[in-house]
Scaffold this active site. Structure first.
Site, short mmCIF file in Angstrom:
data_model
loop_
_atom_site.label_atom_id
_atom_site.label_comp_id
_atom_site.label_asym_id
_atom_site.label_seq_id
_atom_site.Cartn_x
_atom_site.Cartn_y
_atom_site.Cartn_z
N ASP A 184 0.85 -1.20 0.00
CA ASP A 184 0.00 0.00 0.00
C ASP A 184 0.88 1.24 0.00
O ASP A 184 1.26 1.74 1.06
CB ASP A 184 -0.90 -0.02 1.23
CG ASP A 184 -2.03 0.99 1.15
OD1 ASP A 184 -1.97 1.87 0.28
OD2 ASP A 184 -2.97 0.90 1.95
N HIS A 238 -8.99 -2.11 -9.07
CA HIS A 238 -8.80 -0.90 -8.28
C HIS A 238 -7.66 -0.04 -8.83
O HIS A 238 -7.79 1.19 -8.94
CB HIS A 238 -8.50 -1.29 -6.83
CG HIS A 238 -8.40 -0.13 -5.89
ND1 HIS A 238 -9.48 0.57 -5.46
CD2 HIS A 238 -7.31 0.45 -5.30
CE1 HIS A 238 -9.09 1.54 -4.64
NE2 HIS A 238 -7.78 1.49 -4.53
#
Length: 444
Positions: A258, A352
Site C-alpha cells: 500500500d 482498483h
C-alpha cells in the site's frame, strides 16, 4: 483506501536512506542530536549522541531493530535513531503532510464550545502551536507535563492542525471560508456516522513511538480547556521502523502493498497538486492544503476467503511485491492496454489500480498518507478494522472527488469496503518563527 495504493514508503530509522525524495522544510527530520536541545533534561536521553550514530548506522544498515534491553550489570544502550528523529514545527508547510508516515497516529476532531468564538480560537491556536513546537523538539509540555514521554526522544513527532467548515461560521469568518470546503458529495458506498464525521477543528498526530504519540494527544486535549470539546478520536498504526530486512513499502490490513503511484515531492507538479498556491481566493491558505479523512472499514473475513488470484485481479497488482499484473516491479507503470491470450485486459476493467490511476481520471491526483486501525470486534463478530484514509490536495474537487466518484461506479474492491466516517478540513500553511498556525486567517 479509496484510490490506488500510495507510494510513500513506510517510515524507517534515521540511519537508513529513503527511496522517497526528502520532504520539504516543515517535515525534514533534523540530524542534530536531540540531547543538545535546551530543556531536554526532563526527557533524559540514554547514552551519548556519538554512540547513537555508531550503533544506529550499523544496525540500520543490517535492517535490524536497535536493542534497548540491557543485561544485568550493563549500562543501558543509547537512544536509537528512531527515537532521536525530529521534524521542524516552523516552515512553509505544516509538518505531517510530506513527512514520512509514522508508526503511531491519532486523529482528533473538536467543536468550539458554545459561546466560544474568534477570540477563544485565537487563544487556542496560540496555545496549541506553542505546545506542538515544544513537543516536536523533544521538550516537555510545560510545568504540568504528565511524564508519559520522559526519557524518550521526539520520535519524529508531528502535530498538524486544520479547520472544518463550521469553524468559519463560529468565528465570524464565513467570508474567508475557501470554496474547497464545500461539502463532499454523497457516495453509494457511504455508511457515514455523523457523530464521527467533520468537526470545527482537526488535529493529526504522528510519531514513531506510541507513548510519545499518546503524550502529545493528551497534551493537545488538555490544552483545549473550555474552548473546545472533543467530537471524535481515531487511533491508527503502521509498520515499525526496522521491521523489514530492507526499506520497503508498507502493507495494509488486506496484506496488499500500500504505497504505489503516489505523487512524489520531486515531481515537477507536486506543489501545484498538493499545496494551495499564492494569489488565490484566500491568501491566508497559501502554502496550505486540504485533508480528506475517511474511516474505511475493511470486510476482512470476506476478503480473506478469496483465493489469491482473485484478490490480485481485484487490485490489479501482485500481492507478493505490488507489481502490476502486466509484469515488472512495484514501480513499473501499469500497462493498461495489454491483453491476455483470451483477448481480455490483463488488468481487469474494474481493477482498483486501473480505475484509480491518474491517467484514467484526467490526471487527478492526491497524496495518500493513511494509518491502519483495529478497534476490536464488531457486534457481528467480525473485525472492526481497516484504514484511516487521509489524502492531501490543493483542491478536493479536483483531487479526491473525481477519483472517488469513479471508484463508486465500478471498483471491484468496493464490496469489501465500508466508508463509515468522513471529514474535510482546510489545513493552513506552516507557521513562521513567532507565529501560530492559522494566524494569517484569525488576525486578518
Amino acid at each position: 483506501m479509496t484510490s490506488e495504493p500510495r507510494t510513500t514508503p513506510e517510515p524507517r530509522t534515521a540511519s537508513v536512506p529513503r527511496t522517497t525524495p526528502e520532504p520539504r522544510t516543515a517535515s525534514v527530520p533534523r540530524t542534530t542530536p536531540v540531547d543538545g536541545a535546551p530543556g531536554v533534561s526532563r526527557r533524559r536521553l540514554l547514552g551519548t549522541a556519538g554512540t547513537v550514530g555508531a550503533a544506529g548506522l550499523a544496525l540500520g544498515a543490517a535492517g535490524g531493530a536497535v536493542t534497548h534491553a540491557a543485561t544485568a550489570g550493563e549500562a543501558p544502550t543509547a537512544l536509537s535513531s528512531v527515537g532521536s528523529g525530529t521534524v521542524a514545527f516552523h516552515g512553509e508547510h505544516q509538518a505531517g503532510i510530506t513527512t514520512p508516515v509514522q508508526t503511531h497516529g491519532h486523529l482528533i476532531a473538536l467543536d468550539l464550545a458554545p459561546g466560544a468564538g474568534r477570540k477563544e480560537a485565537v487563544a487556542l491556536m496560540r496555545r496549541w502551536s506553542a505546545l506542538a513546537s515544544e513537543l516536536m523538539a523533544g521538550r516537555p509540555a510545560g510545568t504540568g507535563d504528565t511524564g508519559v514521554a520522559l526519557d524518550a526522544g521526539p520520535s519524529s513527532l508531528t502535530v498538524t492542525f486544520g479547520f472544518g467548515r463550521g469553524f468559519f461560521g463560529r468565528t465570524g469568518l464565513t467570508a474567508r471560508r475557501p470554496a474547497g470546503l464545500d461539502p463532499l458529495p454523497p457516495f453509494t458506498a457511504d455508511r457515514l456516522d455523523t457523530r464521527r464525521s467533520n468537526g470545527d477543528l482537526w488535529v493529526q498526530i504522528g510519531a514513531d513511538d506510541g507513548l510519545v504519540a499518546f503524550h502529545a494527544l493528551r497534551a493537545i486535549q488538555q490544552a483545549a480547556g473550555a474552548s473546545a470539546r472533543v467530537r471524535w478520536q481515531m487511533n491508527g498504526f503502521n509498520r515499525s521502523p526496522g521491521a523489514t530486512a530492507r526499506p520497503m513499502t508498507t502493507r495494509n490490513l488486506m496484506g496488499q502493498v500500500d504505497g504505489t503511484n503516489n505523487p512524489k515531492p520531486s515531481d515537477e507538479d507536486f506543489d501545484r497538486r498538493i499545496f494551495v498556491a499564492r494569489g488565490g481566493e484566500q491568501e491566508w491558505l497559501a502554502g496550505g492544503s486540504f485533508a480528506v479523512v475517511r474511516r474505511i472499514r475493511m470486510l476482512l473475513d470476506d476478503w480473506e476467503s478469496l483465493p489469491l488470484e482473485e484478490q490480485e485481479r481485484i487490485i490489479g497488482r501482485r500481492k507478493s511485491d505490488g507489481a502490476p499484473l502486466t509484469g515488472g516491479t512495484e514501480t513499473t507503470p501499469l500497462a493498461l492496454d495489454r491483453r491476455g491470450p483470451d483477448g481480455k485486459p490483463v488488468i481487469p476493467a474494474d481493477a482498483h489500480a486501473r480505475i484509480s490511476a491518474p491517467e484514467q481520471n484526467g490526471g487527478a491526483a492526491m497524496l495518500r498518507r493513511p494509518f491502519s486501525y483495529h478497534d476490536g470486534m464488531g457486534a457481528d463478530g467480525t473485525p472492526d478494522a481497516g484504514l484511516l484514509f487521509i489524502c492531501w490536495q490543493a483542491d478536493p474537487l479536483r483531487g479526491f472527488v473525481p477519483v472517488q466518484r469513479k471508484l463508486d461506479r465500478g471498483d471491484a474492491l468496493s464490496p469489501f469496503l465500508r466508508h463509515e466516517a468522513s471529514g474535510l478540513f482546510a489545513v493552513p500553511g506552516g507557521a513562521r518563527e513567532g507565529e501560530y498556525v492559522g494566524q494569517r486567517l484569525l488576525e486578518s
